[in-house]
Design a protein around this motif. Structure first.
Motif, PDB file in Angstrom:
ATOM      1  N   THR A 174       9.902 -17.402  -3.978  1.00  0.00           N
ATOM      2  CA  THR A 174      10.398 -18.620  -4.605  1.00  0.00           C
ATOM      3  C   THR A 174      11.913 -18.700  -4.451  1.00  0.00           C
ATOM      4  O   THR A 174      12.599 -17.678  -4.362  1.00  0.00           O
ATOM      5  CB  THR A 174      10.029 -18.670  -6.101  1.00  0.00           C
ATOM      6  N   LEU A 175      12.407 -19.940  -4.410  1.00  0.00           N
ATOM      7  CA  LEU A 175      13.834 -20.207  -4.313  1.00  0.00           C
ATOM      8  C   LEU A 175      14.181 -21.228  -5.388  1.00  0.00           C
ATOM      9  O   LEU A 175      13.513 -22.263  -5.504  1.00  0.00           O
ATOM     10  CB  LEU A 175      14.187 -20.761  -2.926  1.00  0.00           C
ATOM     11  N   ALA A 176      15.205 -20.936  -6.180  1.00  0.00           N
ATOM     12  CA  ALA A 176      15.646 -21.848  -7.237  1.00  0.00           C
ATOM     13  C   ALA A 176      16.870 -22.619  -6.783  1.00  0.00           C
ATOM     14  O   ALA A 176      17.817 -22.037  -6.264  1.00  0.00           O
ATOM     15  CB  ALA A 176      15.979 -21.061  -8.499  1.00  0.00           C
ATOM     16  N   THR A 177      16.824 -23.932  -6.971  1.00  0.00           N
ATOM     17  CA  THR A 177      17.998 -24.773  -6.758  1.00  0.00           C
ATOM     18  C   THR A 177      18.332 -25.397  -8.107  1.00  0.00           C
ATOM     19  O   THR A 177      17.430 -25.812  -8.836  1.00  0.00           O
ATOM     20  CB  THR A 177      17.757 -25.869  -5.706  1.00  0.00           C
ATOM     21  N   THR A 178      19.611 -25.455  -8.442  1.00  0.00           N
ATOM     22  CA  THR A 178      20.016 -25.943  -9.759  1.00  0.00           C
ATOM     23  C   THR A 178      21.031 -27.062  -9.633  1.00  0.00           C
ATOM     24  O   THR A 178      22.040 -26.926  -8.935  1.00  0.00           O
ATOM     25  CB  THR A 178      20.617 -24.795 -10.599  1.00  0.00           C
ATOM     26  N   GLU A 179      20.728 -28.174 -10.303  1.00  0.00           N
ATOM     27  CA  GLU A 179      21.686 -29.263 -10.443  1.00  0.00           C
ATOM     28  C   GLU A 179      22.429 -29.004 -11.745  1.00  0.00           C
ATOM     29  O   GLU A 179      21.801 -28.836 -12.793  1.00  0.00           O
ATOM     30  CB  GLU A 179      20.975 -30.611 -10.538  1.00  0.00           C
ATOM     31  N   ASP A 190      21.492 -28.387 -17.357  1.00  0.00           N
ATOM     32  CA  ASP A 190      21.198 -28.012 -15.975  1.00  0.00           C
ATOM     33  C   ASP A 190      19.720 -28.260 -15.716  1.00  0.00           C
ATOM     34  O   ASP A 190      18.892 -28.171 -16.621  1.00  0.00           O
ATOM     35  CB  ASP A 190      21.472 -26.523 -15.745  1.00  0.00           C
ATOM     36  N   ARG A 191      19.384 -28.554 -14.460  1.00  0.00           N
ATOM     37  CA  ARG A 191      17.986 -28.747 -14.075  1.00  0.00           C
ATOM     38  C   ARG A 191      17.700 -27.861 -12.874  1.00  0.00           C
ATOM     39  O   ARG A 191      18.336 -28.001 -11.824  1.00  0.00           O
ATOM     40  CB  ARG A 191      17.727 -30.202 -13.728  1.00  0.00           C
ATOM     41  N   THR A 192      16.743 -26.952 -13.039  1.00  0.00           N
ATOM     42  CA  THR A 192      16.385 -26.032 -11.973  1.00  0.00           C
ATOM     43  C   THR A 192      15.027 -26.402 -11.400  1.00  0.00           C
ATOM     44  O   THR A 192      14.074 -26.623 -12.139  1.00  0.00           O
ATOM     45  CB  THR A 192      16.353 -24.578 -12.496  1.00  0.00           C
ATOM     46  N   GLU A 193      14.961 -26.483 -10.081  1.00  0.00           N
ATOM     47  CA  GLU A 193      13.703 -26.706  -9.365  1.00  0.00           C
ATOM     48  C   GLU A 193      13.334 -25.417  -8.660  1.00  0.00           C
ATOM     49  O   GLU A 193      14.189 -24.749  -8.071  1.00  0.00           O
ATOM     50  CB  GLU A 193      13.849 -27.807  -8.297  1.00  0.00           C
ATOM     51  N   TRP A 194      12.059 -25.063  -8.707  1.00  0.00           N
ATOM     52  CA  TRP A 194      11.563 -23.878  -8.013  1.00  0.00           C
ATOM     53  C   TRP A 194      10.789 -24.319  -6.789  1.00  0.00           C
ATOM     54  O   TRP A 194       9.910 -25.185  -6.880  1.00  0.00           O
ATOM     55  CB  TRP A 194      10.680 -23.043  -8.935  1.00  0.00           C
ATOM     56  N   HIS A 195      11.106 -23.729  -5.645  1.00  0.00           N
ATOM     57  CA  HIS A 195      10.472 -24.066  -4.379  1.00  0.00           C
ATOM     58  C   HIS A 195       9.711 -22.854  -3.858  1.00  0.00           C
ATOM     59  O   HIS A 195      10.226 -21.737  -3.886  1.00  0.00           O
ATOM     60  CB  HIS A 195      11.531 -24.482  -3.345  1.00  0.00           C
ATOM     61  N   ASN A 196       8.497 -23.079  -3.378  1.00  0.00           N
ATOM     62  CA  ASN A 196       7.700 -22.019  -2.750  1.00  0.00           C
ATOM     63  C   ASN A 196       8.060 -21.992  -1.268  1.00  0.00           C
ATOM     64  O   ASN A 196       7.835 -22.969  -0.554  1.00  0.00           O
ATOM     65  CB  ASN A 196       6.211 -22.286  -2.925  1.00  0.00           C
ATOM     66  N   ILE A 197       8.613 -20.866  -0.824  1.00  0.00           N
ATOM     67  CA  ILE A 197       9.075 -20.729   0.558  1.00  0.00           C
ATOM     68  C   ILE A 197       8.072 -19.884   1.336  1.00  0.00           C
ATOM     69  O   ILE A 197       7.606 -18.853   0.845  1.00  0.00           O
ATOM     70  CB  ILE A 197      10.460 -20.056   0.620  1.00  0.00           C
ATOM     71  N   VAL A 198       7.759 -20.332   2.570  1.00  0.00           N
ATOM     72  CA  VAL A 198       6.874 -19.597   3.468  1.00  0.00           C
ATOM     73  C   VAL A 198       7.623 -19.387   4.778  1.00  0.00           C
ATOM     74  O   VAL A 198       8.174 -20.330   5.348  1.00  0.00           O
ATOM     75  CB  VAL A 198       5.562 -20.371   3.736  1.00  0.00           C
TER      76      VAL A 198
END
Length: 150
Positions: free
Chosen positions: A31-36, A49-57
């Motif tokens: 997983t990779l977290a990006t935060t606004e 703050d708003r964090t989105e979690w992305h599933n990376i392959v």
């Protein structure tokens, strides 16, 4: 024409889970977290703050590189495409998951942050290169001869 292109800069949420399939084909998942960052509005209201979690392959050599150099907390630049796949849970319900299939990855931050990456310049790795040579992480700037009217 259509384009499916994602660019993310964020922090790894867990060490990559790397598996080897038939013919020694590697696949890495993490997983990779990006935060606004939050802010304060004109009337003083706090927006958190708003964090989105992305599933990376990652596949093949990119997955092998991830296994060697990516650790929880590493800061990464990732380019790839969005893919949504469907699967059934144990109760037979249709489920969907959205993943980012990485094409290019660049380790960011200091050398010690990435578990001993090969150099201070933090090379970019691409799944499109057979020999895993360093690739440019920024597109080339147009030459002055390109005299476009816009």
């Amino acid at each position: 024409m259509s384009v499916n292109k994602v660019i993310l800069v964020g922090n790894v949420g867990k060490d990559p889970d790397v598996k080897y399939l038939d013919r020694n084909m590697a696949v890495a998942n993490f997983t990779l977290a990006t935060t606004e960052r939050g802010y304060k509005t004109a009337n003083g209201t706090e927006v958190p703050d708003r964090t989105e979690w992305h599933n990376i392959v990652m596949w093949n050599r990119l997955a092998e590189t991830a296994e060697k150099y990516i650790k929880k907390g590493s800061q990464l630049y990732i380019e790839g495409k969005i893919r949504t796949r469907q699967w059934e849970d144990k109760d037979g319900n249709k489920r969907y998951t959205t993943e980012i299939y990485a094409d290019t990855m660049q380790l960011l931050g200091k050398r010690s942050d990435t578990g001993g990456a090969p150099s201070e310049s933090q090379p970019a790795y691409s799944s499109n290169t057979a020999d895993m040579s360093t690739t440019a992480s920024v597109p080339p700037v147009d030459s002055p001869e390109d005299d476009l009217p816009f």
